[in-house]
Design an enzyme around this catalytic site. Structure first.
Site, short mmCIF file in Angstrom:
data_model
loop_
_atom_site.label_atom_id
_atom_site.label_comp_id
_atom_site.label_asym_id
_atom_site.label_seq_id
_atom_site.Cartn_x
_atom_site.Cartn_y
_atom_site.Cartn_z
N HIS A 45 -13.97 8.41 9.70
CA HIS A 45 -12.62 7.90 9.43
C HIS A 45 -11.89 7.89 10.78
O HIS A 45 -11.31 8.90 11.19
CB HIS A 45 -11.89 8.79 8.42
CG HIS A 45 -12.58 8.89 7.10
ND1 HIS A 45 -12.49 7.92 6.14
CD2 HIS A 45 -13.38 9.87 6.58
CE1 HIS A 45 -13.19 8.28 5.07
NE2 HIS A 45 -13.75 9.45 5.32
N ASP A 104 -8.82 1.23 22.79
CA ASP A 104 -10.15 0.82 23.26
C ASP A 104 -10.03 -0.56 23.90
O ASP A 104 -10.46 -1.57 23.33
CB ASP A 104 -11.12 0.81 22.08
CG ASP A 104 -12.55 0.57 22.55
OD1 ASP A 104 -12.90 1.02 23.65
OD2 ASP A 104 -13.31 -0.08 21.81
N GLU A 135 -4.47 3.15 12.76
CA GLU A 135 -5.19 2.03 12.14
C GLU A 135 -4.55 0.70 12.54
O GLU A 135 -5.24 -0.28 12.83
CB GLU A 135 -5.21 2.17 10.62
CG GLU A 135 -6.03 1.08 9.93
CD GLU A 135 -6.04 1.21 8.43
OE1 GLU A 135 -6.76 0.43 7.78
OE2 GLU A 135 -5.32 2.09 7.89
N GLU A 181 0.84 -1.18 0.00
CA GLU A 181 0.00 0.00 0.00
C GLU A 181 0.88 1.24 0.00
O GLU A 181 1.81 1.36 0.80
CB GLU A 181 -0.92 0.02 1.23
CG GLU A 181 -1.86 -1.17 1.29
CD GLU A 181 -2.77 -1.12 2.51
OE1 GLU A 181 -2.91 -0.02 3.09
OE2 GLU A 181 -3.33 -2.17 2.88
N CYS A 213 -9.23 6.61 11.80
CA CYS A 213 -7.78 6.79 11.81
C CYS A 213 -7.41 8.26 11.91
O CYS A 213 -6.30 8.60 12.33
CB CYS A 213 -7.16 6.19 10.55
SG CYS A 213 -7.46 4.43 10.39
#
Length: 755
Positions: A721, A499, A442, A431, A723
């Site tokens: 989003h 989280d 992310e 990527e 991220c």
């Protein structure tokens, strides 16, 4: 009311101030307590100074026990044969006075009578009777005891009861602030005289009671009274450890309102001394360098009282002094590291006063300094070998494939253990794109989501407590638990909020001990845990054990259980003895407390020891720092997971807009809806947008929350989003439509709300 301390008639002039005992820094630490000089040695030195005409008190007063004592002349050999003279035949001026215990005066005025006096004075304007009461009561320690002690001749020598009529004290102090200025000034002058007079000699419980009453005086909110307040705090700080123990327990018994007022006054005193609004109103710092150490020491007694209370009197965050966020706390930290808990005062000796923001900054900067030292050495080595310098060596570069996320991450972190304290950069193989923070976040979110999935088997989700716990099944390789620990450490170091739903006892275990032992065989994570800790993980089991402890019948016959427990591991039920031969030892009324404690220790410590030890070492591989000794378990949780306290008003003030402005109708409708949301929906909105329903240590400003405009049909739901902490809103036409679409989106998002 203003008390000018420089007036000629003020008792606290320089010559009188010298009569007060010096502040001694030996007590202002958390380490082994150095002995204070005895009052006898101080008075001997004082007398010697006066005889020599000197008023300088620069000696440390640590006099040897015997060496400086002048030898007495030898007793005459025939002295015992001399005629004894009866004291009765001596003239009065020759007789020596017998030392007797001071007698507390009997004062009979009740709280009701005092209130009646104040009410009459308020109506008539004649305050003489009230003025005389204050003048007499605050004249000495004995008078204070006479006025406020429940029974004048009762000893009250216990930590459970100070013997002081707290209700009467509160009434007297509440009325004081509404009396004429001359009455308030007379109280302060009386306190000065009491402090000058009473510090000599050993402390009695009545003296402690007087200090206990005087420190509650509400007049100490004014800088005009700070010289008096400082001397009071100095005397309290210099008390013996046993006396501090009594005061701590007496403070614990104060009403919550009064306790908080004590804390607030001390915090204001420290803040004002550090950053005075009018420096000319206070003595120079060079002359009163002992003010802040004394106040901090007394504040530590209140913090200890709050800690030992069954339920905290006030949140531990009330002891934070946010002014200290603006001092050079790294210098304070380095001084503490260099001198430890010695006689040199640092705020790090009293970490309860430092906010989580400061502690996080200390951990990060301490780690950065370690990283810079390592990077500098690497650069020097490469230059000395004439090798090409690659700037990527300044970062922890992680390259992973999405389909092998856990295994790749484990391999990368294992290979690059020496680089864990460097700034993190993440690349997903195949990527394109640079990591400007979004890819790192992310990576954290995807990895945590996969590791904590029940099917992965590392952690068990307990529905009753809504938290994760370590699976107890045994495996030969616990490297993945080390990975989770390292992830938590990296999140703290890189300011990423995770989280994760661990129970509070996990953070207690992470700080047991706070510094990794040099001996690898030393147990780690073996915290002393209680039934309350188990309640936060397995409430049903904790309730059952509580019932066992309170059962009034015959435990052995009715429960018919032994010191043996059973656990299911991968579908197989296994038994474990809580102590040698436990399967043959019945649980009885006499040993049930031992059974419960061993059961808790087995569940929360021993049964998961290998898994948690790997987790512990993973966390400390990133966050290894003496600064961890400054943290409470609750603060470690906040560093990792953020704070649960939401303030959407603060978020509104710092939010960023893209395609919208704060005056656009859609934005105004958005904030009208969000601010009216119940807390649960506000948390869901934050989770939908950022991947966590908690706030970073630095507050809402550290979220970098962004609202962007998306030019699509208004039938669309909002998009997030996570991220980039970004929510995209279509230009909804009405507030009703926005509320409906936003509620549907945040209430039905799965996982971390990743697009």
């Amino acid at each position: 009311m203003h008390l000018n301390m420089s007036e000629n008639n003020c008792p606290l002039e320089e010559r009188d101030r010298d009569r007060l005992p010096p502040i001694l820094n030996h007590s202002l630490d958390r380490g082994p307590k150095l002995p204070f000089p005895s009052y006898g040695s101080f008075i001997s030195t004082l007398n010697h100074k006066r005889e020599s005409g000197s008023h300088s008190f620069s000696s440390p007063f640590l006099l040897p026990a015997v060496k400086q004592v002048r030898e007495l002349p030898p007793i005459f050999p025939d002295v015992r044969h001399k005629h004894r003279i009866s004291i009765d035949v001596l003239p009065p001026e020759v007789k020596a006075r017998f030392v007797s215990e001071p007698i507390i005066p009997i004062r009979t005025k009740s709280a009701k009578e005092f209130q009646d006096d104040v009410e009459r004075a308020t109506i008539s304007g004649d305050w003489k009777q009230v003025h005389d009461f204050y003048l007499t009561t605050f004249d000495s320690f004995l008078e204070l005891n006479g006025a406020f002690k429940k029974e004048a001749n009762a000893p009250f020598n216990t930590i459970e009861d100070s013997g002081i009529n707290i209700k009467f004290v509160n009434i007297v102090y509440d009325a004081l602030l509404h009396t004429p200025a001359d009455t308030q000034k007379s109280v302060l002058k009386g306190i000065i005289n009491s402090l000058l007079r009473e510090w000599k000699g050993p402390r009695t419980k009545d003296d402690l009671r007087a200090y206990f009453v005087l420190v509650q005086n509400p007049q100490y909110t004014s800088p005009a009274t700070y010289v008096i307040y400082a001397h009071l705090l100095r005397q309290i700080a210099a008390l013996a450890e046993a006396d501090h123990h009594f005061l701590m327990h007496w403070f614990k018994k104060l009403p919550q309102k009064r306790f908080k007022q004590l804390v607030e006054r001390l915090q204001l005193f420290i803040t004002t001394r550090l950053f005075p609004v009018k420096p000319e109103d206070l003595p120079s710092m060079a002359k009163c360098s002992w003010w802040i150490p004394s106040a901090t020491k007394v504040l530590s007694l209140l913090n200890a009282a709050n800690s030992i209370s069954c339920l905290p009197i006030t949140p531990f965050t009330d002891f934070y002094n946010l002014t200290l966020d603006h001092i050079d706390f790294m210098e304070d930290y380095h001084t503490w590291q260099a001198h430890g808990n010695s006689n040199r005062f640092t705020f790090c000796q009293f970490p309860f006063i430092l906010s989580t923001v400061v502690k996080k900054a200390i951990i990060q900067r301490d780690s950065e300094q370690q990283m810079i030292s390592m990077a500098r050495q690497t650069l020097v080595d490469k230059v000395s070998r004439r090798q090409r310098v690659d700037m990527s060596l300044l970062f922890l570069n992680i390259k992973v494939r999405r389909l092998q996320l856990v295994s790749d991450s484990l391999d990368e972190l294992s290979r690059k253990r020496a680089d864990l304290k460097k700034k993190l950069k993440v690349t997903f193989v195949g990527e394109a794109g640079l990591d400007m923070g979004g890819l790192t976040k992310e990576w954290f979110l995807l990895l945590i989501r996969q590791i904590f999935h029940p099917d992965y088997g590392m952690f068990t989700y307990v529905k009753e407590s809504q938290c994760h716990w370590f699976s107890s099944w045994k495996c030969d390789n616990n490297s993945e638990f080390r990975l989770v620990g390292a992830l938590m450490g990296l999140a703290v170091y890189n300011s990423i909020t995770l989280d994760i739903r661990f129970p509070p006892c996990v953070y207690k275990k992470l700080l047991t001990p706070p510094i990794v032992p040099c001996d690898l065989d030393t147990p780690v994570g073996m915290a002393t845990l209680t039934l309350e800790d188990l309640q936060q993980i397995m409430p049903d089991l904790a309730h059952g054990l509580g019932e066992l402890l309170s059962y009034e019948g015959n435990v052995e016959e009715d429960f018919y259980t032994t010191f043996q427990v059973f656990q299911e591991e991968l579908g197989v039920v296994k038994s474990y003895n809580l102590k040698p031969g436990g399967d043959k030892i019945p649980v009885t009324n006499l040993n049930r407390k031992e059974y419960v404690q061993l059961y808790i220790d087995f569940l929360l410590n021993k049964s998961i020891y290998r898994q948690f030890a790997a987790f512990y070492h993973g966390f400390h591989s990133v966050c290894a720092s003496n600064a961890l000794m400054l943290l409470r378990p609750e603060e470690v949780e906040i560093l990792v997971c953020g704070s649960p306290n939401l303030d959407m008003g603060s978020l509104q003030r710092v939010v960023q807009y893209e395609g919208y402005s704060k005056t656009d109708p859609t934005i105004r409708a958005f904030w009208d809806v969000v601010l009216a949301f119940p807390l649960e929906l506000q948390k869901k909105l934050l989770h939908f947008t950022t991947g966590s329903d908690r706030v970073p240590v630095g507050g809402m400003a550290d979220l970098n929350f962004k609202i962007s405009k998306i030019d699509v049909c208004t039938d669309w739901l909002p998009v997030s989003h996570t991220c980039f902490n970004q929510i995209c809103l279509p230009p909804y036409k009405s507030k009703k439509e926005l509320r409906q679409k936003l509620t549907i989106a945040i209430s039905n998002a799965e996982g971390f709300g990743l697009e």
